[in-house]
Scaffold this motif. Structure first.
Motif, PDB file in Angstrom:
ATOM      1  N   LYS A   9       0.834  -1.207   0.000  1.00 16.01           N
ATOM      2  CA  LYS A   9       0.000   0.000   0.000  1.00 16.01           C
ATOM      3  C   LYS A   9       0.867   1.254   0.000  1.00 16.01           C
ATOM      4  O   LYS A   9       0.657   2.174  -0.805  1.00 16.01           O
ATOM      5  N   LEU A  10       1.850   1.295   0.891  1.00 16.47           N
ATOM      6  CA  LEU A  10       2.714   2.474   0.991  1.00 16.47           C
ATOM      7  C   LEU A  10       3.529   2.686  -0.288  1.00 16.47           C
ATOM      8  O   LEU A  10       3.679   3.814  -0.760  1.00 16.47           O
ATOM      9  N   LYS A  12       2.781   1.694  -3.335  1.00 14.60           N
ATOM     10  CA  LYS A  12       1.905   2.135  -4.423  1.00 14.60           C
ATOM     11  C   LYS A  12       1.450   3.582  -4.239  1.00 14.60           C
ATOM     12  O   LYS A  12       1.296   4.309  -5.218  1.00 14.60           O
ATOM     13  N   GLU A  13       1.252   3.997  -2.987  1.00 15.94           N
ATOM     14  CA  GLU A  13       0.881   5.391  -2.735  1.00 15.94           C
ATOM     15  C   GLU A  13       1.984   6.356  -3.199  1.00 15.94           C
ATOM     16  O   GLU A  13       1.699   7.484  -3.566  1.00 15.94           O
ATOM     17  N   GLN A  14       3.217   5.873  -3.177  1.00 13.73           N
ATOM     18  CA  GLN A  14       4.341   6.700  -3.621  1.00 13.73           C
ATOM     19  C   GLN A  14       4.658   6.481  -5.101  1.00 13.73           C
ATOM     20  O   GLN A  14       5.674   6.978  -5.596  1.00 13.73           O
ATOM     21  N   ASN A  15       3.822   5.704  -5.782  1.00 14.48           N
ATOM     22  CA  ASN A  15       4.011   5.395  -7.209  1.00 14.48           C
ATOM     23  C   ASN A  15       5.387   4.790  -7.497  1.00 14.48           C
ATOM     24  O   ASN A  15       6.048   5.162  -8.458  1.00 14.48           O
TER      25      ASN A  15
END
Length: 146
Positions: A9-10, A12-15
């Protein structure tokens, strides 16, 4: 939510791709993949670095029951500052000089009615002024964290 789910999750949140994230941590992409599938876990050093990269606590990463990062450092610091100030004020309020001027007022009232001794009244006033100065200094000290 598992450690692997949180890392995914983390990331992917930062791309970030697994490969990019692996480069940042200086590990293989396969290691990141294993972490995200919960087949393996990052060592302590890597967990600390992951926390720093994503700005989250180790509690968030390690505890299953923490679903969101509710760690707000500025709010925590503000609460700590408020608690420190409140504790300081309560400490200073319990200090005798603060009550010295209150007791002095009662004493003056008694002396004016019953004794009328100018020396005693003068000494009481001097004691009250000294207590009042000490009280003001303690309050200023509490406000400025001295």
């Amino acid at each position: 939510m598992t450690i692997g789910e949180k890392i995914t999750k983390l990331r992917k949140e930062q791309n970030l791709t697994q490969e990019q994230f692996a480069e940042i941590l200086k590990v293989s992409r396969q290691s990141v993949s294993k972490w995200e599938r919960d087949d393996a876990y990052p060592d302590t050093e890597k967990l600390i670095r992951i926390g720093k990269i994503f700005g989250c606590s180790l509690d968030y990463l390690l505890k299953d029951e923490l679903e969101q990062m509710d760690v707000n450092l500025s709010a925590a610091k503000e609460d700590a500052g408020y608690d420190k100030m409140r504790a300081g004020i309560l400490t200073y309020l319990s200090f005798p000089p603060i009550f010295g001027w209150i007791i002095g007022i009662v004493s003056l009232m008694f002396q004016k009615k019953h004794m009328r001794n100018k020396l005693h009244i003068s000494l009481t006033i001097v004691g009250m002024l000294f207590s009042l100065i000490c009280t003001v200094l303690m309050i200023v000290g509490a406000l400025f964290g001295l």
